[in-house]
Structures are given as C-alpha cells and as structure tokens.
Design an enzyme around this catalytic site. Structure first.
Site, PDB file in Angstrom:
ATOM      1  N   ARG A 167      -3.904   6.350   4.521  1.00  0.00           N
ATOM      2  CA  ARG A 167      -4.677   5.709   3.433  1.00  0.00           C
ATOM      3  C   ARG A 167      -6.183   5.972   3.599  1.00  0.00           C
ATOM      4  NH1 ARG A 167      -0.019   5.103   2.177  1.00  0.00           N
ATOM      5  NH2 ARG A 167       0.911   3.291   1.163  1.00  0.00           N
ATOM      6  N   SER A 227       0.522  -2.845  -2.169  1.00  0.00           N
ATOM      7  CA  SER A 227       0.265  -3.398  -0.834  1.00  0.00           C
ATOM      8  C   SER A 227      -1.171  -3.900  -0.783  1.00  0.00           C
ATOM      9  CB  SER A 227       0.426  -2.327   0.232  1.00  0.00           C
ATOM     10  OG  SER A 227       1.703  -1.784   0.204  1.00  0.00           O
ATOM     11  N   GLU A 271      -6.056  -3.080   1.990  1.00  0.00           N
ATOM     12  CA  GLU A 271      -5.976  -1.740   1.405  1.00  0.00           C
ATOM     13  C   GLU A 271      -6.730  -1.751   0.072  1.00  0.00           C
ATOM     14  OE1 GLU A 271      -2.022   0.193   1.024  1.00  0.00           O
ATOM     15  OE2 GLU A 271      -2.839   1.129  -0.776  1.00  0.00           O
TER      16      GLU A 271
END
Ligand code: EPU
Length: 337
Positions: free
Chosen positions: A164, A236, A332
């Site tokens: 990520r 998420s 995130e």
C-alpha cells in the site's frame, strides 16, 4: 474544463460525508492539467488531487482546490506473442479496466476485481487483494510534477512500490499527478489462486479461467465488504501491520490461532481485522459510526456521521489494539483537513 465553487463532495467520497470544497476543478486532458498547474492562483491555493474518493476521510470542508481527472481511454500501446501493454487513462474506473482485460483474455489483474476507485489512484495506492498487487503488472506510470511542471514517466522500479505504498505517497517527494498507467498483461495467463478462501470459492466453477477468478473474487468481496452505495465506507480502514518475526512468535504463543502472511525481510503481516475483532469491536457501533459486522477492518457510516466521529472511533480501536497486543495500527485511509 469544469470549475465549480462551494461544491459538495458528497458524491466524491465513498464515506458520503457531506463536506464542501471551495473549488472543484476537473480537467479533460494533459493540456488542461498543464494550464491549471501553471496558474498563479492555483499555485497559491491548498490543493488536493482525488480519484473517486474511495480512500479518503474528510474531517472538515476543504478550503482550497480539489482536482479531478477526466482522462480516460484504454489502448494497447504494444504487444508481442505473450504480452499486451495496456495504456489506461488515470480516470478510468479500475474495475472497468479489469473487466476489459478479462474479456480480452489478458491475465494479471483478475484478482483485483471489484475494487472501487480509479486507475491512477490504484497505481498510487498499490492496491492489492487475494495475493496480487497492482505493482506486479505496472509497467510505467506517466505523471506531471506539480511543482516543476515536468512530465516524467516512472518505470516500475522508479515507483518504489511496497505494501500500500509508492513513491507518490511519500510526502518527502515532489507531488506528482498521474495521467496514464501502462499495465503489462499476459496473453498466456498463469493464475494466482492460493490466497485464503479464493481456492475454495473457485471449486464452484467447472474450469479455472480469468472470468471464473473474476467472478469468484467478486462474490467473496460482495459477501464480505459493504457496498459503498448502500453503506458509506472506504474499504479497509487500517493497513495490516507488518511486525518483526520475534514479535510474531511471542504473539503466536499467546494466541495460537492468529492468522498471518509472510512479508518482506522475514517480517510477518498480521490481519488487522483479526486484532480488531479480538478486541470486541466487530459489529460495534458508536453513534453514526460502526465496525462492519462481516469484516472488522471496515468502518461504516451508518447515516449522517461526520469525518471527525469516524476518526475518533478509529482512534479508540487503535488504542484498544495497542493496549492488548502492543501493535500500532496505521490508517490506510488518508485524512483530509
Ligand atoms: N479476519 C478476522 N476478522 C475480521 C476480518 C478478518 O479474523 O473481521 C481474519 C480472517 O479470518 C482472515 C484474515 O483476517 O484470516 C484476513 O482477512 P481477509 O482475507 O478478509 O483480508 P484482510 O487482511 O482483512 C486485505 C486487504 C483487503 C483485501 C483482502 C483480500 C489490507 C489493508 N486489506 O484485507 O483490501 O481485499 O486482504 O486480499 O491489506 C482494501 O485495501 O480496502 C481492501 C479491502
């Protein structure tokens, strides 16, 4: 070019927070983008480039300029017997790109089906699911440097990809705007179906094909993740923490059933959803904010939550995980304002 003032971002963030931006600018092509970047007023203003807002949490109204691309298009820029290089405009819906690849028999992104967002943001964020990350197929990323106006084509190694993470997310680097992404797809697909319940799901299909993988991934995602159109969310909320092997060994002594995935440099990735569930948050609500009952890693807007309420609830989850496991969860989603 489209310019709006005091513009609602409710349809531009998947939490559906009713925030406004002072200015909203949408450009159709590189020429228009270049014009905006060179504009003196633009340079003086606070600005933020967004995709479809599927990874953003607006805490307040945005007192600046929100930029959005309308650069679309998917074209094969090169091909040989085994490979197709697909050049995609940053504003293409990511899942349309996956559907296009699968319907043409090009493999590599079928595991990344049904992920909300646009292609440019997908390459910046290094989206990943079911054992595949977009970095596995990114050939190059075309950009404009927001400060120097230079056009630069980043090769895959230039993008400095991690979990990520990419060069474009690093705030120490000059801000870059992604205009096109070129994906390297395979005409002779090899399948990656080892992740968790994907293999099991695929047993329902008579043959292992790109479409079967796409459909299987879509049905798992639809079962586990809330549809942002129905229940505002940003997928998420936290990243899965990556911890040293020694810490993981200690954790497993206390909790033998803790799931894990191997990560780079001998480290171990622990599912944040499991940690959060263990702290008793799954299905819990606080005012208008909830932890989704089928996936503890997803925070949902139950109706008219505000960004700060979501952030505060997230903070209480972080604290609980820190107290119980000594593990720090990192969001995130990107906080704005
Ligand atoms: N788990 C729990 N409780 C939960 C949720 C998960 O115990 O409430 C456990 C599961 O039992 C499983 C493990 O955690 O053993 C992993 O769960 P899952 O396969 O649902 O994936 P995840 O680690 O929670 C990551 C990505 C997702 C991606 C899935 C599938 C991150 C931050 N998230 O989630 O990506 O779809 O894997 O590959 O890496 C996103 O980034 O927005 C996203 C949805």
């Amino acid at each position: 070019m489209r310019i709006e003032q005091n513009y609602s971002l409710e349809r531009h963030n998947t939490f559906h927070l009713p925030v406004k931006t002072r200015w909203f600018m949408e450009y159709e092509n590189e020429e228009e983008l270049s014009k905006i970047l060179r504009d003196e007023y633009f340079q003086e203003c606070l600005s933020l480039h967004i995709g479809s807002g599927s990874n953003l949490l607006f805490i307040n109204d945005f007192n600046g300029i929100i930029l959005h691309s309308r650069i679309k298009g998917m074209e094969v820029s090169r091909e040989d017997d085994d490979t197709v290089w697909l050049r995609v405009g940053a504003a293409e819906r990511w899942d349309d790109v996956v559907a296009h690849a699968v319907s043409n028999g090009w493999g590599g992104i079928e595991n990344l089906s049904w992920i909300p967002g646009e292609a440019g943001a997908a390459a910046i964020q290094n989206i990943g699911a079911y054992g595949v990350e977009i970095k596995d197929v990114v050939d190059s990323v075309e950009t404009y440097n927001q400060l120097t106006f230079e056009r630069r084509v980043f090769s895959n190694p230039d993008c400095d990809y991690g979990y990520r993470y990419s060069y474009f997310k690093n705030e120490h680097n000059d801000p870059h705007i992604v205009t096109y992404v070129t994906l390297r797809l395979s005409k002779k697909p090899s399948f990656s179906v080892g992740y968790g319940n994907l293999r099991e799901e695929l047993e329902k299909y008579p043959e292992l094909t790109l479409s079967a993988v796409r459909e299987a991934v879509i049905s798992i995602r639809k079962r586990k993740l809330p549809d942002p159109e129905v229940l505002g969310n940003a997928g998420s909320y936290f990243m899965n923490p990556v911890i040293p092997a020694d810490d993981f060994a200690k954790l497993r002594e206390r909790y033998p059933d803790v799931p894990s995935y191997p990560a780079a440099n001998g480290r171990v990735k622990v599912p944040a959803g499991w940690l959060i569930e263990r702290c008793g948050f799954k299905g819990k609500t606080h005012g208008q904010v909830g932890v989704y009952e089928k996936q503890a890693l997803v925070l949902v807007n139950l109706g008219d939550a505000r960004g700060y309420e979501i952030a505060l609830f997230a903070e209480s989850i972080r604290e609980a995980v820190r107290d119980r496991f000594g593990i720090e969860l990192m969001p995130e989603v990107k906080y704005v304002g």
